[in-house]
Design a protein around this motif. Structure first.
Motif, PDB file in Angstrom:
ATOM      1  N   ALA A  78      15.988  -7.812   7.535  1.00 43.21           N
ATOM      2  CA  ALA A  78      15.351  -7.065   6.458  1.00 43.21           C
ATOM      3  C   ALA A  78      16.375  -6.673   5.405  1.00 43.21           C
ATOM      4  O   ALA A  78      16.121  -6.729   4.218  1.00 43.21           O
ATOM      5  N   VAL A  79      17.547  -6.263   5.859  1.00 47.32           N
ATOM      6  CA  VAL A  79      18.624  -5.946   4.928  1.00 47.32           C
ATOM      7  C   VAL A  79      19.682  -7.028   5.075  1.00 47.32           C
ATOM      8  O   VAL A  79      20.411  -7.073   6.063  1.00 47.32           O
ATOM      9  N   HIS A 114      16.249  -5.426  -9.988  1.00 49.77           N
ATOM     10  CA  HIS A 114      17.699  -5.461  -9.796  1.00 49.77           C
ATOM     11  C   HIS A 114      18.432  -5.611 -11.126  1.00 49.77           C
ATOM     12  O   HIS A 114      17.977  -6.334 -12.014  1.00 49.77           O
ATOM     13  N   SER A 121       9.895 -13.444   1.183  1.00 52.31           N
ATOM     14  CA  SER A 121      10.953 -13.196   2.170  1.00 52.31           C
ATOM     15  C   SER A 121      10.457 -13.214   3.620  1.00 52.31           C
ATOM     16  O   SER A 121      11.143 -13.703   4.503  1.00 52.31           O
ATOM     17  N   SER A 122       9.268 -12.681   3.856  1.00 56.12           N
ATOM     18  CA  SER A 122       8.817 -12.535   5.244  1.00 56.12           C
ATOM     19  C   SER A 122       8.174 -13.796   5.805  1.00 56.12           C
ATOM     20  O   SER A 122       7.937 -13.887   7.004  1.00 56.12           O
ATOM     21  N   GLY A 124      12.797 -12.474  -2.760  1.00 58.50           N
ATOM     22  CA  GLY A 124      13.442 -11.301  -3.330  1.00 58.50           C
ATOM     23  C   GLY A 124      14.339 -10.609  -2.324  1.00 58.50           C
ATOM     24  O   GLY A 124      15.561 -10.801  -2.291  1.00 58.50           O
ATOM     25  N   SER A 125      13.732  -9.783  -1.454  1.00 63.41           N
ATOM     26  CA  SER A 125      14.522  -8.902  -0.585  1.00 63.41           C
ATOM     27  C   SER A 125      15.436  -9.637   0.400  1.00 63.41           C
ATOM     28  O   SER A 125      16.479  -9.108   0.764  1.00 63.41           O
ATOM     29  N   GLY A 167      18.277  -7.651  -0.955  1.00 62.64           N
ATOM     30  CA  GLY A 167      18.078  -6.417  -0.223  1.00 62.64           C
ATOM     31  C   GLY A 167      16.812  -5.723  -0.672  1.00 62.64           C
ATOM     32  O   GLY A 167      16.106  -6.211  -1.566  1.00 62.64           O
ATOM     33  N   GLU A 168      16.532  -4.585  -0.079  1.00 64.90           N
ATOM     34  CA  GLU A 168      15.308  -3.855  -0.393  1.00 64.90           C
ATOM     35  C   GLU A 168      15.314  -3.390  -1.848  1.00 64.90           C
ATOM     36  O   GLU A 168      16.358  -3.060  -2.387  1.00 64.90           O
ATOM     37  N   ARG A 169      14.108  -3.351  -2.441  1.00 60.93           N
ATOM     38  CA  ARG A 169      13.985  -2.815  -3.799  1.00 60.93           C
ATOM     39  C   ARG A 169      13.788  -1.320  -3.743  1.00 60.93           C
ATOM     40  O   ARG A 169      13.147  -0.814  -2.834  1.00 60.93           O
ATOM     41  N   LYS A 170      14.365  -0.615  -4.746  1.00 59.55           N
ATOM     42  CA  LYS A 170      14.205   0.843  -4.774  1.00 59.55           C
ATOM     43  C   LYS A 170      12.814   1.214  -5.256  1.00 59.55           C
ATOM     44  O   LYS A 170      12.214   0.521  -6.034  1.00 59.55           O
TER      45      LYS A 170
END
Ligand SMILES: *Cc1c(COP(=O)(O)O)cnc(C)c1O
Length: 230
Positions: A10-11, A48, A205-206, A222-223, A227-230
């Motif tokens: 995930a990260v 980003h 991503s998943s 994307g992630s 990485g994760e989006r804020k």
């Protein structure tokens, strides 16, 4: 392959080059297992900033995607002067009044999904030679909050686009978040084949391994890269 392999943390960790290599390898393996060519990898850089995107450009990646015209217009013209070969994809909804700006900025639009937008794009094309690659988003999950043409309206819509001089190259789907995406990917592939459209924008991503296995030509990641989006 029935379920997406949870192969991507995930990260993500490691350098941009390592992340890119990993995602590419997973996608290539899954595509090959399904008897398909490897998909193109669109790095979805929405939310980003330039500092986060730069390492991916420096690692040699050139295909990026954004979901909003305004945000892309703020980031990419500058990046494009430094990396002119960048190919930029719009994967989010497009308002008709931004059609001109989108055609100027993007090399592909994944969300051509309404007759009013077809009209707006046809008007822009009458005045420019720029022709982004066009996908029609299909709302296969029939979700009211999502964009995309309802599947039952797809044949008439593609006819409308054709009659307006638009060359639709493929179909795009975002499956419902809480469902197994496999049947949605399989159905999109079937619809594309029926309408003789060569390209399939599917897989995030998943679930991009699953999408690649089912014949995706463009995965939107994307992630798993940024990485994760804020
Ligand atoms: C944000 C976005 C993606 C990327 O999503 P991830 O799950 O972070 O890979 C893909 N497609 C569209 C249309 C998006 O808006």
């Amino acid at each position: 392959m029935k379920k997406a392999i949870a192969s991507v943390p995930a990260v993500p960790t490691g350098s941009a080059a390592k992340r890119l290599a990993h995602v590419k390898e997973v996608a290539h393996r899954a595509a090959s297992a399904g008897g398909h060519a490897p998909p193109r990898l669109i790095a979805i850089s929405k939310t980003h900033d330039t500092g986060t995107i730069l390492p991916f450009l420096e690692a040699g990646h050139r295909i990026f995607g954004e979901n909003r015209v305004q945000e892309a217009a703020g980031k990419w013209p500058d990046l494009k002067t430094r990396f002119p070969e960048v190919e930029l994809h719009l994967v989010g909804q497009l308002q008709s009044n931004k059609a001109k700006e989108a055609v100027e900025l993007f090399d592909a639009i994944h969300s051509v999904d309404r007759p009013s937008l077809v009209k707006a794009l046809a008007r822009v094309f009458a005045k420019t030679t720029k022709r982004p690659l066009l996908f029609t988003q299909v709302n296969l999950g029939q979700e009211p909050q999502k964009g995309g043409i309802p599947p039952e309206e797809l044949p008439a819509f593609l006819e409308t686009a054709k009659n307006s001089g638009l060359d639709i190259s493929g179909l795009m789907v975002i499956p419902p978040a809480d469902k197994d995406p496999a049947p949605y990917f399989a159905l999109l592939a079937k619809l594309a084949k029926r309408h003789e459209l060569a390209k399939l924008s599917m897989g995030m991503s998943s679930d991009y391994d699953l999408a690649a296995n089912l014949g995706s030509s463009h995965v939107r990641i994307g992630s798993a890269l940024f990485g994760e989006r804020k």
